[in-house]
Design a protein around this motif. Structure first.
Motif, PDB file in Angstrom:
ATOM      1  N   GLU A 131       3.496   2.102   1.062  1.00  0.00           N
ATOM      2  CA  GLU A 131       2.378   2.784   1.728  1.00  0.00           C
ATOM      3  C   GLU A 131       2.800   4.200   2.125  1.00  0.00           C
ATOM      4  O   GLU A 131       2.015   5.144   2.054  1.00  0.00           O
ATOM      5  N   GLU A 153      -1.572  -1.171  -6.350  1.00  0.00           N
ATOM      6  CA  GLU A 153      -2.083  -2.002  -5.249  1.00  0.00           C
ATOM      7  C   GLU A 153      -2.422  -3.408  -5.736  1.00  0.00           C
ATOM      8  O   GLU A 153      -2.273  -4.384  -4.993  1.00  0.00           O
ATOM      9  N   GLU A 165      -3.679   4.379   3.884  1.00  0.00           N
ATOM     10  CA  GLU A 165      -2.249   4.112   3.700  1.00  0.00           C
ATOM     11  C   GLU A 165      -1.542   3.976   5.046  1.00  0.00           C
ATOM     12  O   GLU A 165      -0.654   3.138   5.207  1.00  0.00           O
ATOM     13  N   HIS A 201       2.729   6.257  -1.050  1.00  0.00           N
ATOM     14  CA  HIS A 201       1.341   6.529  -1.462  1.00  0.00           C
ATOM     15  C   HIS A 201       0.719   7.615  -0.578  1.00  0.00           C
ATOM     16  O   HIS A 201       0.009   8.496  -1.063  1.00  0.00           O
TER      17      HIS A 201
HETATM   18 FE   LIG Z   1      -0.767   1.717  -0.831  1.00  0.00          FE
END
Ligand SMILES: [Fe+2]
Lengths: 83, 190
Positions: free
Chosen positions: B166, B65, B136, B169
């Motif tokens: 995202e 990130e 996310e 993740h």
């Molecule tokens: Fe992320």
């Protein structure tokens, strides 16, 4: 996947991307032997690609992680946001 | 310990300066669902994870990130580079200029400063991982909004990369939640 005619930075970024993906995948699938083998293959190619890039453009990492240096080029521009 | 890598994780390109788009993108630099909040959230939560897997996932995603935070700053930097006072005023960045000049200040699209009130660190791994999965999805939705706000295909390429991260993740956090849920159930003594 990683072609020969790419610029050295792009080659480093592509290999690193594969390693980031495999690293996160292995974090949640630590027993996947195929993923582990791919990680190791990319990791050794990554080391070579980094050395190629650094020979031309200077160190990628600070605090000694890019190895010994003949002159202090770490501070040289451009910085990443300027490229 | 952290190391800095003198490169972006993924190339950031813009076709044309666009101060208005820079203003919108600011929200991912210092807004409620932005990359700074993501990094601070994950890197703060990792200390109380019960398993190595939880600590590893939060360390690795939190670190990634930070690389995204740098990509967002690069977008703002490139979109506003060389902007005239007229451009800045027309884009609604006049008040930003009055306070911060061309400084890339961690705030949202309205200039509201970043606050850690955007994140939580509960110490309860189940609550924390649920927050991370929601975070996310919120970041994914924000990138989709930003993609709709631009017609610059070069800028869109970087935004699409970040949107895709995202999604990955979210997937990894979901797997971690399942694993830690199972781990905690197995530890329960009645
Ligand atoms: Fe992320």
């Amino acid at each position: 996947m990683v072609k020969q005619n790419m610029n050295p930075l792009q080659t480093v970024q592509e290999l690193e991307f594969a390693l980031v993906e495999l690293n996160l995948y292995l974090d949640t699938h630590p027993n996947d032997q195929n993923a582990l083998a791919a990680f190791n293959d990319f990791a050794s190619r990554y080391a070579t690609a980094r050395a190629t890039y650094e020979a031309q453009y200077g160190p990628l990492a600070n605090f000694g992680n890019s190895g010994p240096t003949a002159s202090w080029t770490w501070i040289d521009e451009p910085w990443p946001w300027e490229i | 310990m952290w190391l800095y890598e003198k490169k972006l994780q993924y190339p950031v390109r813009v076709s044309n300066p666009d101060s208005k788009m820079a203003k919108y993108i600011y929200t991912q630099f210092g807004g409620p669902n932005g990359e700074l909040g993501a990094a601070v959230r994950y890197l703060s939560q990792r200390y109380t994870m019960p398993t190595g897997r939880g600590k590893g996932v939060l360390t690795d995603i939190g670190t990634e990130e930070l690389a995204h935070w740098e990509m967002i700053a690069t977008m703002v930097y490139k979109l506003t580079k060389g902007a005239s006072i007229t451009d800045i005023k027309q884009a609604g960045l006049g008040s930003h200029y009055a306070i911060w000049d061309s400084g890339i200040f961690p705030g949202d699209s309205n200039g509201v400063p970043f606050t850690t009130a955007y994140i939580n660190v509960m110490g309860d791994p189940i609550a924390d991982l649920h927050e991370d999965m929601a975070a996310e999805q919120k970041a994914r939705a924000t990138y989709e909004n930003l993609i709709r706000l631009t017609d610059d295909v070069d800028l869109m390429d970087g935004l699409k990369f970040l949107r895709e991260r995202e999604v990955v993740h979210f997937q990894r956090f979901g797997e971690t939640l399942d694993y830690i849920q199972g781990y905690m159930d197995s530890k329960k003594a009645f």
